[in-house]
Design a protein around this motif. Structure first.
Motif, PDB file in Angstrom:
ATOM      1  N   GLU A  34       0.815  -1.214   0.000  1.00  0.00           N
ATOM      2  CA  GLU A  34       0.000   0.000   0.000  1.00  0.00           C
ATOM      3  C   GLU A  34       0.852   1.269   0.000  1.00  0.00           C
ATOM      4  N   MET A  35       1.979   1.182  -0.690  1.00  0.00           N
ATOM      5  CA  MET A  35       2.837   2.349  -0.841  1.00  0.00           C
ATOM      6  C   MET A  35       2.311   3.186  -2.007  1.00  0.00           C
ATOM      7  N   ASP A  36       2.683   4.453  -2.017  1.00  0.00           N
ATOM      8  CA  ASP A  36       2.364   5.330  -3.137  1.00  0.00           C
ATOM      9  C   ASP A  36       3.669   5.882  -3.684  1.00  0.00           C
ATOM     10  N   SER A  37       3.570   6.723  -4.700  1.00  0.00           N
ATOM     11  CA  SER A  37       4.796   7.225  -5.327  1.00  0.00           C
ATOM     12  C   SER A  37       5.631   8.059  -4.356  1.00  0.00           C
ATOM     13  N   LEU A  38       4.989   8.750  -3.445  1.00  0.00           N
ATOM     14  CA  LEU A  38       5.731   9.552  -2.464  1.00  0.00           C
ATOM     15  C   LEU A  38       6.534   8.652  -1.523  1.00  0.00           C
ATOM     16  N   SER A  39       5.927   7.580  -1.030  1.00  0.00           N
ATOM     17  CA  SER A  39       6.656   6.684  -0.127  1.00  0.00           C
ATOM     18  C   SER A  39       7.760   5.934  -0.875  1.00  0.00           C
ATOM     19  N   LEU A  40       7.550   5.651  -2.163  1.00  0.00           N
ATOM     20  CA  LEU A  40       8.589   5.013  -2.962  1.00  0.00           C
ATOM     21  C   LEU A  40       9.772   5.961  -3.152  1.00  0.00           C
ATOM     22  N   THR A  41       9.470   7.244  -3.345  1.00  0.00           N
ATOM     23  CA  THR A  41      10.525   8.252  -3.451  1.00  0.00           C
ATOM     24  C   THR A  41      11.282   8.376  -2.132  1.00  0.00           C
ATOM     25  N   GLU A  42      10.558   8.358  -1.029  1.00  0.00           N
ATOM     26  CA  GLU A  42      11.195   8.423   0.294  1.00  0.00           C
ATOM     27  C   GLU A  42      12.135   7.230   0.485  1.00  0.00           C
ATOM     28  N   LEU A  43      11.696   6.061   0.065  1.00  0.00           N
ATOM     29  CA  LEU A  43      12.534   4.866   0.154  1.00  0.00           C
ATOM     30  C   LEU A  43      13.795   5.033  -0.695  1.00  0.00           C
ATOM     31  N   ALA A  44      13.659   5.582  -1.881  1.00  0.00           N
ATOM     32  CA  ALA A  44      14.803   5.797  -2.768  1.00  0.00           C
ATOM     33  C   ALA A  44      15.817   6.748  -2.139  1.00  0.00           C
ATOM     34  N   VAL A  45      15.328   7.783  -1.482  1.00  0.00           N
ATOM     35  CA  VAL A  45      16.221   8.741  -0.814  1.00  0.00           C
ATOM     36  C   VAL A  45      16.970   8.062   0.321  1.00  0.00           C
ATOM     37  N   ILE A  46      16.266   7.273   1.120  1.00  0.00           N
ATOM     38  CA  ILE A  46      16.908   6.563   2.230  1.00  0.00           C
ATOM     39  C   ILE A  46      17.952   5.586   1.693  1.00  0.00           C
ATOM     40  N   ALA A  47      17.632   4.887   0.615  1.00  0.00           N
ATOM     41  CA  ALA A  47      18.577   3.938   0.021  1.00  0.00           C
ATOM     42  C   ALA A  47      19.824   4.656  -0.465  1.00  0.00           C
ATOM     43  N   ALA A  48      19.636   5.789  -1.099  1.00  0.00           N
ATOM     44  CA  ALA A  48      20.776   6.560  -1.619  1.00  0.00           C
ATOM     45  C   ALA A  48      21.635   7.088  -0.481  1.00  0.00           C
ATOM     46  N   GLU A  49      21.014   7.559   0.580  1.00  0.00           N
ATOM     47  CA  GLU A  49      21.763   8.082   1.723  1.00  0.00           C
ATOM     48  C   GLU A  49      22.484   6.973   2.483  1.00  0.00           C
ATOM     49  N   GLY A  50      21.859   5.793   2.521  1.00  0.00           N
ATOM     50  CA  GLY A  50      22.417   4.693   3.301  1.00  0.00           C
ATOM     51  C   GLY A  50      23.598   3.989   2.677  1.00  0.00           C
ATOM     52  N   GLY A  51      23.697   4.032   1.370  1.00  0.00           N
ATOM     53  CA  GLY A  51      24.803   3.310   0.771  1.00  0.00           C
ATOM     54  C   GLY A  51      25.146   3.775  -0.622  1.00  0.00           C
ATOM     55  N   GLY A  52      24.539   4.854  -1.025  1.00  0.00           N
ATOM     56  CA  GLY A  52      24.828   5.386  -2.335  1.00  0.00           C
ATOM     57  C   GLY A  52      24.177   4.629  -3.467  1.00  0.00           C
ATOM     58  N   ALA A  53      23.370   3.631  -3.142  1.00  0.00           N
ATOM     59  CA  ALA A  53      22.718   2.836  -4.178  1.00  0.00           C
ATOM     60  C   ALA A  53      21.469   3.550  -4.657  1.00  0.00           C
ATOM     61  N   GLY A  54      21.337   3.650  -5.949  1.00  0.00           N
ATOM     62  CA  GLY A  54      20.163   4.302  -6.511  1.00  0.00           C
ATOM     63  C   GLY A  54      18.992   3.352  -6.639  1.00  0.00           C
ATOM     64  N   ALA A  55      17.817   3.901  -6.658  1.00  0.00           N
ATOM     65  CA  ALA A  55      16.605   3.103  -6.795  1.00  0.00           C
ATOM     66  C   ALA A  55      15.849   3.495  -8.057  1.00  0.00           C
ATOM     67  N   ASP A  56      16.581   3.973  -9.050  1.00  0.00           N
ATOM     68  CA  ASP A  56      15.962   4.381 -10.301  1.00  0.00           C
ATOM     69  C   ASP A  56      15.274   3.190 -10.969  1.00  0.00           C
ATOM     70  N   GLY A  57      14.124   3.450 -11.525  1.00  0.00           N
ATOM     71  CA  GLY A  57      13.413   2.414 -12.261  1.00  0.00           C
ATOM     72  C   GLY A  57      12.471   1.569 -11.430  1.00  0.00           C
ATOM     73  N   MET A  58      12.467   1.733 -10.129  1.00  0.00           N
ATOM     74  CA  MET A  58      11.528   0.973  -9.308  1.00  0.00           C
ATOM     75  C   MET A  58      10.144   1.586  -9.450  1.00  0.00           C
TER      76      MET A  58
END
Length: 80
Positions: A34-58
């Motif tokens: 039940e995620m939306d695009s905003l929560s997916l973006t938030e997840l991508a930001v956390i992933a990028a901050e946590g290890g530099g890994a991008g979440a592009d294309g999810m």
């Protein structure tokens, strides 16, 4: 092994943003959580901050296993 570790990190990140992770499997999609695009973006930001890994294309239809594979691949050092 790398993907399994990233899967665990992904589940921890989802929990961090307030997603109920008690019943997730590798085949669970972000939409099923039940995620939306905003929560997916938030997840991508956390992933990028946590290890530099991008979440592009999810997308919301990406499974957690697919996302973990993508994040694990993005976190690998790139060869020149």
């Amino acid at each position: 092994m790398e993907t399994l570790l990233m899967f665990d990190k992904l589940v921890a990140m989802l929990f961090e943003i307030g997603i109920d992770t008690s019943h997730v499997t590798a085949q669970t999609t972000f939409r099923q959580l039940e995620m939306d695009s905003l929560s997916l973006t938030e997840l991508a930001v956390i992933a990028a901050e946590g290890g530099g890994a991008g979440a592009d294309g999810m997308t919301l239809d990406t499974t957690l296993d697919e996302a973990a594979q993508q994040l694990a691949h993005a976190a690998r050092p790139q060869q020149a």
